[in-house]
Design a protein around this motif. Structure first.
Motif, PDB file in Angstrom:
ATOM      1  N   PHE A  19      13.538 -45.482  39.300  1.00 26.19           N
ATOM      2  CA  PHE A  19      13.241 -46.873  38.986  1.00 26.19           C
ATOM      3  C   PHE A  19      14.414 -47.848  39.057  1.00 26.19           C
ATOM      4  O   PHE A  19      14.203 -49.057  39.140  1.00 26.19           O
ATOM      5  N   GLU A  20      15.655 -47.388  39.001  1.00 28.20           N
ATOM      6  CA  GLU A  20      16.758 -48.345  38.973  1.00 28.20           C
ATOM      7  C   GLU A  20      16.850 -49.111  40.290  1.00 28.20           C
ATOM      8  O   GLU A  20      16.496 -48.608  41.346  1.00 28.20           O
ATOM      9  N   GLY A  21      17.315 -50.337  40.184  1.00 27.67           N
ATOM     10  CA  GLY A  21      17.455 -51.158  41.381  1.00 27.67           C
ATOM     11  C   GLY A  21      17.760 -52.593  41.020  1.00 27.67           C
ATOM     12  O   GLY A  21      17.852 -52.947  39.836  1.00 27.67           O
ATOM     13  N   PRO A  22      17.929 -53.464  42.003  1.00 25.34           N
ATOM     14  CA  PRO A  22      18.310 -54.855  41.753  1.00 25.34           C
ATOM     15  C   PRO A  22      17.283 -55.667  40.980  1.00 25.34           C
ATOM     16  O   PRO A  22      17.612 -56.739  40.461  1.00 25.34           O
ATOM     17  N   ASP A  23      16.049 -55.160  40.911  1.00 26.65           N
ATOM     18  CA  ASP A  23      14.998 -55.913  40.224  1.00 26.65           C
ATOM     19  C   ASP A  23      14.681 -55.369  38.835  1.00 26.65           C
ATOM     20  O   ASP A  23      13.763 -55.849  38.170  1.00 26.65           O
ATOM     21  N   LEU A  24      15.426 -54.355  38.405  1.00 27.29           N
ATOM     22  CA  LEU A  24      15.164 -53.754  37.102  1.00 27.29           C
ATOM     23  C   LEU A  24      16.467 -53.224  36.505  1.00 27.29           C
ATOM     24  O   LEU A  24      17.126 -52.373  37.102  1.00 27.29           O
ATOM     25  N   GLN A  25      16.840 -53.726  35.335  1.00 28.15           N
ATOM     26  CA  GLN A  25      18.037 -53.223  34.655  1.00 28.15           C
ATOM     27  C   GLN A  25      17.637 -52.052  33.772  1.00 28.15           C
ATOM     28  O   GLN A  25      16.735 -52.160  32.951  1.00 28.15           O
ATOM     29  N   THR A  26      18.305 -50.922  33.966  1.00 30.39           N
ATOM     30  CA  THR A  26      17.961 -49.697  33.258  1.00 30.39           C
ATOM     31  C   THR A  26      19.027 -49.358  32.221  1.00 30.39           C
ATOM     32  O   THR A  26      20.220 -49.467  32.491  1.00 30.39           O
ATOM     33  N   VAL A  30      24.798 -40.868  34.937  1.00 33.65           N
ATOM     34  CA  VAL A  30      23.710 -41.732  35.427  1.00 33.65           C
ATOM     35  C   VAL A  30      24.113 -43.199  35.462  1.00 33.65           C
ATOM     36  O   VAL A  30      23.356 -44.045  35.950  1.00 33.65           O
ATOM     37  N   VAL A  31      25.285 -43.528  34.949  1.00 34.63           N
ATOM     38  CA  VAL A  31      25.729 -44.920  34.917  1.00 34.63           C
ATOM     39  C   VAL A  31      25.982 -45.422  36.336  1.00 34.63           C
ATOM     40  O   VAL A  31      26.562 -44.720  37.165  1.00 34.63           O
ATOM     41  N   SER A  32      25.524 -46.647  36.605  1.00 39.79           N
ATOM     42  CA  SER A  32      25.687 -47.212  37.947  1.00 39.79           C
ATOM     43  C   SER A  32      25.652 -48.730  37.870  1.00 39.79           C
ATOM     44  O   SER A  32      25.641 -49.308  36.779  1.00 39.79           O
ATOM     45  N   GLU A  33      25.611 -49.343  39.015  1.00 38.63           N
ATOM     46  CA  GLU A  33      25.520 -50.805  39.079  1.00 38.63           C
ATOM     47  C   GLU A  33      24.287 -51.320  38.347  1.00 38.63           C
ATOM     48  O   GLU A  33      24.302 -52.389  37.738  1.00 38.63           O
ATOM     49  N   TYR A  34      23.203 -50.539  38.396  1.00 35.55           N
ATOM     50  CA  TYR A  34      21.942 -50.979  37.810  1.00 35.55           C
ATOM     51  C   TYR A  34      21.587 -50.265  36.507  1.00 35.55           C
ATOM     52  O   TYR A  34      20.583 -50.599  35.880  1.00 35.55           O
ATOM     53  N   THR A  35      22.383 -49.267  36.127  1.00 37.69           N
ATOM     54  CA  THR A  35      22.071 -48.488  34.919  1.00 37.69           C
ATOM     55  C   THR A  35      23.263 -48.468  33.979  1.00 37.69           C
ATOM     56  O   THR A  35      24.383 -48.178  34.392  1.00 37.69           O
ATOM     57  N   PHE A  91      27.670 -48.637  22.135  1.00 41.03           N
ATOM     58  CA  PHE A  91      28.654 -49.167  23.079  1.00 41.03           C
ATOM     59  C   PHE A  91      28.097 -49.018  24.482  1.00 41.03           C
ATOM     60  O   PHE A  91      27.574 -47.969  24.845  1.00 41.03           O
ATOM     61  N   GLU A  92      28.228 -50.071  25.284  1.00 44.25           N
ATOM     62  CA  GLU A  92      27.669 -50.063  26.635  1.00 44.25           C
ATOM     63  C   GLU A  92      28.704 -49.596  27.655  1.00 44.25           C
ATOM     64  O   GLU A  92      29.776 -50.178  27.772  1.00 44.25           O
ATOM     65  N   TYR A  93      28.342 -48.544  28.382  1.00 44.66           N
ATOM     66  CA  TYR A  93      29.228 -47.991  29.399  1.00 44.66           C
ATOM     67  C   TYR A  93      28.837 -48.472  30.790  1.00 44.66           C
ATOM     68  O   TYR A  93      27.692 -48.336  31.209  1.00 44.66           O
ATOM     69  N   THR A  94      29.806 -49.028  31.503  1.00 41.19           N
ATOM     70  CA  THR A  94      29.680 -49.401  32.911  1.00 41.19           C
ATOM     71  C   THR A  94      30.413 -48.344  33.728  1.00 41.19           C
ATOM     72  O   THR A  94      31.159 -47.526  33.174  1.00 41.19           O
ATOM     73  N   PRO A  95      30.275 -48.341  35.059  1.00 44.50           N
ATOM     74  CA  PRO A  95      31.028 -47.375  35.874  1.00 44.50           C
ATOM     75  C   PRO A  95      32.533 -47.475  35.650  1.00 44.50           C
ATOM     76  O   PRO A  95      33.232 -46.453  35.609  1.00 44.50           O
TER      77      PRO A  95
END
Length: 252
Positions: free
Chosen positions: A141-148, A160-165, A199-203
Motif C-alpha cells: 500500500f505505500e506510495g505517493p498517495d498514502l502515508q504509511t 520498512v522505513v522509506s520515503e512513504y513509510t 519517536f518518528e524514524y525516517t530513513p
C-alpha cells in the motif's frame, strides 16, 4: 494525505499487560509466586482477565483522537512455530523466550476477537509473524498517495522505513526527550500531532542510529545476529558490520 496506520498489536498488548500489573506480581521472583497473585489482576465478574485489554483500548482511543488515520490495520503473533521453524528448521529461533503468562495469553485471544467484532482489519496466522504481515502491508500500500505509519516497540521494523513509510517507535519519556534533542526536535511542535511516547524514524534517522539505511537492515542483522530472537551472529565482526555493509552498499 490519507494515512494508513499499522499497529503491532502483540507489542502493544504485551506492553499494556506489564504496565498494568499489581506490584505483587511485578516483584515476584518466581513464576509460581506470580501465579499466587493472579486474582489481583483486573478481571471481569466471571474471571476473564482484562488489564491488558483495558490499557490497550485506552491507548488506542488516544491515538485515534490525535492521529485520525483513514485506515488502520492490526498485526499479531499467533505462535512461535511459524515457517521459520516448521519449514526452515530454525528450532533455535526465539527458543530463548519465556512462555507467555496465562493471563496475557488469554487476552491475546480476547483482544483479537474484539477487534474483529468491531470491524478492524486483523492479520495473524500460524505461518507468519506480526512483522511479516506489517511488511507485506507496507509493500502493498505505500506510495505517493498514502502515508504509511507502523506503530511498534520492535527495532526489527527499521527495515520498512522509506520515503512513504515512517516507523513510530514507542519509547520511554527519557529516551524520547534524548532522541528529540539529538535530532533537533526539542522544543518543536512537530510531535504534538504524534501519539504519546513515540519517536518518528525516517530513513536518515535509521542511518544515523544504525549506521546503515533501512533496506540494509536485513543484511546487518544477518551478520550481527539478534540476541532477542536467539539468533547468533558472526563472531568478531559485529562492531564492524555496519561500516562494512555501508561501505560496500549491500544490497546495492
Amino acid at each position: 494525505m490519507p494515512k494508513l496506520l499499522i499497529i503491532d498489536g502483540s507489542s502493544m498488548l504485551s506492553t499494556s499487560y506489564y504496565g498494568n500489573l499489581p506490584k505483587s506480581i511485578l516483584f515476584a521472583k518466581t513464576e509460581e509466586e506470580k501465579e499466587k497473585h493472579y486474582e489481583q489482576i483486573l478481571h471481569t465478574s466471571d474471571g476473564k482477565y482484562t488489564n491488558a485489554m483495558f490499557t490497550m483500548l485506552r491507548t488506542l482511543l488516544g491515538i485515534y483522537k490525535k492521529v485520525k488515520p483513514e485506515y488502520v490495520a492490526f498485526v499479531f503473533d499467533k505462535t512461535r512455530d511459524t515457517f521459520r521453524r516448521t519449514e526452515l528448521g530454525a528450532d533455535f529461533y526465539k527458543a530463548n523466550r519465556k512462555e507467555t503468562a496465562k493471563p496475557l495469553k488469554e487476552q491475546f485471544i480476547q483482544m483479537e476477537e474484539f477487534l474483529q467484532e468491531i470491524g478492524c482489519a486483523v492479520f495473524m496466522s500460524d505461518d507468519y509473524e506480526a512483522d511479516d504481515y506489517a511488511a507485506s502491508l507496507v509493500e502493498k500500500f505505500e506510495g505517493p498517495d498514502l502515508q504509511t505509519y507502523v506503530l511498534t516497540k520492535d527495532h526489527d521494523y527499521f527495515q520498512v522505513v522509506s520515503e512513504y513509510t515512517r516507523m513510530w517507535r514507542v519509547v520511554n519519556k527519557d529516551k524520547l526527550e534524548q532522541l528529540k534533542k539529538d535530532y533537533g526536535f526539542f522544543g518543536s511542535d512537530v510531535y504534538e500531532s504524534l501519539p504519546a511516547n513515540v519517536f518518528e524514524y525516517t530513513p536518515e534517522i535509521v542511518y544515523a542510529e544504525e549506521g546503515v539505511y533501512p533496506k540494509q537492515i536485513p543484511v546487518l542483522l544477518a551478520i550481527t545476529g539478534d540476541p532477542g530472537d536467539g539468533i547468533p551472529g558472526c563472531k568478531g565482526v559485529s562492531s564492524a558490520a555496519a561500516p562494512l555493509v555501508d561501505e560496500y552498499k549491500i544490497p546495492g
